[in-house]
Design an enzyme around this catalytic site. Sequence first.
Site, PDB file in Angstrom:
ATOM      1  N   HIS A   1       1.270   4.988   7.098  1.00 41.03           N
ATOM      2  CA  HIS A   1       0.898   5.552   5.802  1.00 41.03           C
ATOM      3  C   HIS A   1       0.956   7.082   5.837  1.00 41.03           C
ATOM      4  CE1 HIS A   1      -0.891   1.466   5.841  1.00 41.03           C
ATOM      5  NE2 HIS A   1      -0.523   1.486   4.564  1.00 41.03           N
TER       6      HIS A   1
ATOM      7  N   SER B   1       0.820  -1.219   0.000  1.00 37.49           N
ATOM      8  CA  SER B   1       0.000   0.000   0.000  1.00 37.49           C
ATOM      9  C   SER B   1       0.850   1.264   0.000  1.00 37.49           C
ATOM     10  CB  SER B   1      -0.936   0.002   1.215  1.00 37.49           C
ATOM     11  OG  SER B   1      -0.201  -0.142   2.417  1.00 37.49           O
TER      12      SER B   1
ATOM     13  N   ASP C   1      -2.652   6.050  12.589  1.00 36.37           N
ATOM     14  CA  ASP C   1      -1.856   5.330  11.597  1.00 36.37           C
ATOM     15  C   ASP C   1      -0.564   6.109  11.373  1.00 36.37           C
ATOM     16  OD1 ASP C   1      -0.690   4.158   9.394  1.00 36.37           O
ATOM     17  OD2 ASP C   1      -2.513   4.116   8.172  1.00 36.37           O
TER      18      ASP C   1
END
Length: 486
Positions: free
Chosen positions: A465, A216, A462
């Site tokens: 990311h 990702s 998070d």
Amino acid sequence: MRLLTSSNRKRSYYFYLVTLSFIIFAAILYAVDFTSILKHPCLRYQQLEYSSQRQKPRAFIGNQRERAALIRKEGEESLFTQADEAKILDEEVIVNFEAVSKQVEEGVIFDEDEEEGAEELEGENHGGVPFAVGRTEEGCNVFSGKWVYDEVSRPHYTERQCRFISPQMKCQAFGRPDKGYQHWRWQPHGCSLPSFNATFMLRRLRGKRILFVGDSLTKSQFMSMICLLQRAIPKYAKFHRHYGSHTIFSAPKYRATIEFYWAPFLVESNCDNATVHRVMDRIVHAYSGSINRHAQHWKGADVLIFNTYMWWITGSPMKILRRSRKGGMEFIKLMETEDAYRLALKRMVRWLEKNMDPQKTRVFFSGLSPSHWRSIEWGGERDGTCYNQTTPIADPTYWGSGASKSMMKVIDQVLSNTTVPITILNITQLSAYRKDAHTSVYKQLPYQLTRRQRKNPTSYADCVHWCLPGLQDTWNELLYTKLFFP
């Protein structure tokens, strides 16, 4: 009924004459090429219609002129919302994706206006390096520098201007109150990065495939690249489609594609489903040929960008699926992370050595993307994370626990001993300074928050990311630099 006088008849005659003239004039405008009459106000319309000229496939089907009427002149935003644009593309443009893709491959689709300068851009490569047009000035290490706040040239685009950004990276859309993280520009010591020129890049890579392979984090770099390039592509002359693990963004005007392939370990694993891959008990296949199922989709790419790291960081030895030399029986072997990582990288290198032509193809390996889970490492609170961080780390010597030096050593050992040139994009240190650039709590979440989590945002922030626009744009500026000015 009152009879019309002579003067009234004349007025009526002139009225009908003016009306008829207006109708004829409007019909002429509607029928001929707008470029020669109202060039600038009608660039949007031209973008919709350019594909109908020279027997190109039509980008829209049905109600084409009604849609064109809703487009403003060049330089203004579309009256469509992002959802409307997505619906139009999904329902109409993508219908013809296979046909357009086939014609792109066959070279049927091209833009006459772009062909004039194309030959020069597609000429000889500088120093025999594919796609290179020059060299970075001697002594310039573009990966060593500092972050400079820049409100003039950053960001390159906004969330609203690029509909291809995943909801997991749209920090502004999910309530992030500050925008400072979008304005930081990477400044190498003693030199500067070349300005990212989307039109130049697409012309130079005319008819080529640019492929990102990884997880990702790699996908976010792929999205960033699309956002950076889309400015040079007519609004409705681009296509975006998913094929399982394979995502393709096509720019028929340049006969080019920018692609992403989901392979978090590069070799096969039990995490290869591009949608459902939250697997705690990860098993990586590292036997001979374990990369082939993925790699069959990489053949023919002209620029390859690989990355794999975050999925290896489990805190435990990796489960590696092997096959015995005799009988081909499969068995699982526990390996230290670095040893397993080295094995996967060697599989990648061997495949490249067998399938890549270094005279035509460029290969890059993007370095480790660091995390920021412990704010105490940069002088913050003991139990803090990246949550509420709004500025980069200023200490040039900073190195946190979010990037493994032992894994970086493996990368250097494996990729420096190959028969094909692989350029390492050393993004780790510069990214380590950006504790402010993570998505934190400002993203679409795949689960419902508990009451305890709502009271303590650091518990679900998070810190892996990154927001877009943001840090990944710099990664691509560095890729651009190494691709054209190695």
